[in-house]
Design a protein around this motif. Structure first.
Motif, PDB file in Angstrom:
ATOM      1  N   UNK A  38       0.851  -1.192   0.000  1.00 32.66           N
ATOM      2  CA  UNK A  38       0.000   0.000   0.000  1.00 32.66           C
ATOM      3  C   UNK A  38       0.881   1.234   0.000  1.00 32.66           C
ATOM      4  N   UNK A  39       0.465   2.233  -0.752  1.00 30.23           N
ATOM      5  CA  UNK A  39       1.239   3.473  -0.767  1.00 30.23           C
ATOM      6  C   UNK A  39       0.401   4.595  -0.191  1.00 30.23           C
ATOM      7  N   UNK A  40       1.072   5.516   0.437  1.00 28.59           N
ATOM      8  CA  UNK A  40       0.390   6.694   0.981  1.00 28.59           C
ATOM      9  C   UNK A  40       0.797   7.887   0.138  1.00 28.59           C
ATOM     10  N   UNK A  41      -0.167   8.641  -0.335  1.00 27.36           N
ATOM     11  CA  UNK A  41       0.162   9.835  -1.111  1.00 27.36           C
ATOM     12  C   UNK A  41       0.407  10.983  -0.143  1.00 27.36           C
ATOM     13  N   UNK A  42       1.361  11.817  -0.455  1.00 26.88           N
ATOM     14  CA  UNK A  42       1.687  12.951   0.400  1.00 26.88           C
ATOM     15  C   UNK A  42       0.897  14.167  -0.060  1.00 26.88           C
ATOM     16  N   UNK A  43      -0.088  14.616   0.721  1.00 30.76           N
ATOM     17  CA  UNK A  43      -0.855  15.802   0.332  1.00 30.76           C
ATOM     18  C   UNK A  43       0.004  17.052   0.444  1.00 30.76           C
ATOM     19  N   UNK A  79      -6.911  -8.040   7.346  1.00 29.96           N
ATOM     20  CA  UNK A  79      -6.811  -8.441   5.933  1.00 29.96           C
ATOM     21  C   UNK A  79      -7.947  -7.840   5.114  1.00 29.96           C
ATOM     22  N   UNK A  80      -9.166  -7.795   5.674  1.00 28.70           N
ATOM     23  CA  UNK A  80     -10.283  -7.167   4.968  1.00 28.70           C
ATOM     24  C   UNK A  80      -9.982  -5.694   4.704  1.00 28.70           C
ATOM     25  N   UNK A  81      -9.425  -5.020   5.703  1.00 27.59           N
ATOM     26  CA  UNK A  81      -9.096  -3.602   5.546  1.00 27.59           C
ATOM     27  C   UNK A  81      -8.040  -3.416   4.461  1.00 27.59           C
ATOM     28  N   UNK A  82      -6.996  -4.214   4.501  1.00 25.49           N
ATOM     29  CA  UNK A  82      -5.916  -4.094   3.510  1.00 25.49           C
ATOM     30  C   UNK A  82      -6.453  -4.356   2.109  1.00 25.49           C
ATOM     31  N   UNK A  83      -7.254  -5.408   1.940  1.00 22.65           N
ATOM     32  CA  UNK A  83      -7.839  -5.701   0.619  1.00 22.65           C
ATOM     33  C   UNK A  83      -8.707  -4.546   0.137  1.00 22.65           C
ATOM     34  N   UNK A  84      -9.491  -3.979   1.031  1.00 26.94           N
ATOM     35  CA  UNK A  84     -10.373  -2.867   0.667  1.00 26.94           C
ATOM     36  C   UNK A  84      -9.576  -1.648   0.225  1.00 26.94           C
ATOM     37  N   UNK A 122      -6.433  -1.603  -0.798  1.00 27.77           N
ATOM     38  CA  UNK A 122      -5.675  -1.975  -1.996  1.00 27.77           C
ATOM     39  C   UNK A 122      -6.563  -1.868  -3.233  1.00 27.77           C
ATOM     40  N   UNK A 123      -7.800  -2.369  -3.146  1.00 22.67           N
ATOM     41  CA  UNK A 123      -8.729  -2.320  -4.268  1.00 22.67           C
ATOM     42  C   UNK A 123      -9.092  -0.881  -4.610  1.00 22.67           C
TER      43      UNK A 123
END
Length: 100
Positions: free
Chosen positions: A4-9, A87-92, A94-95
Motif C-alpha cells: 500500500x502506498x500513501x500519497x503525500x498531500x 486483511x479485509x481492511x488491507x484488501x479494501x 488496496x482495491x
C-alpha cells in the motif's frame, strides 16, 4: 509490506485513527455459558462536509463490525478474528487504490 502506498498531500495530513475492538461481555444469568462477542475495525478520519466546506468533523470512514452471542472466545480465535479484520481492511484499501 502489503504494497500500500500513501500519497503525500500538499498540506499536512489530518491525523487518523485505526482501531480494532474485540470485546467479550458476560451475559451473567441471562444466558449462562455464553458471552456477547463484538469484533470490529474502525478507521476514523477528519472529513469535510460537502454542503458546508467550512465544517469539518471526525467520522468512521471504513468499518467492519459484528456482534453475536457465543460461547467464550479463545485467544486463538481472537487472534484469527483480528487477522481477518486487518486483511479485509488491507484488501479494501488496496482495491480502492487500484481504481481510477
Amino acid at each position: 509490506a502489503a504494497g500500500l502506498s500513501a500519497s503525500a498531500p500538499s498540506e499536512a495530513p489530518a491525523p487518523l485513527t485505526l482501531s480494532i475492538e474485540l470485546v467479550q461481555q458476560s451475559l451473567y444469568d441471562r444466558c449462562p455459558g455464553f458471552v456477547l462477542y463484538e469484533a470490529g475495525l474502525f478507521l476514523v478520519e477528519e472529513v469535510q462536509i460537502r454542503r458546508n466546506p467550512s465544517s469539518v468533523i471526525w467520522s468512521d470512514t471504513w468499518t467492519r463490525e459484528q456482534a453475536r452471542v457465543v460461547p467464550p472466545v479463545t485467544r486463538a480465535q481472537l487472534e484469527a478474528d483480528q487477522d481477518a479484520l486487518v486483511k479485509q481492511f488491507i484488501r479494501s484499501v488496496w482495491t480502492s487504490q487500484k481504481q481510477p
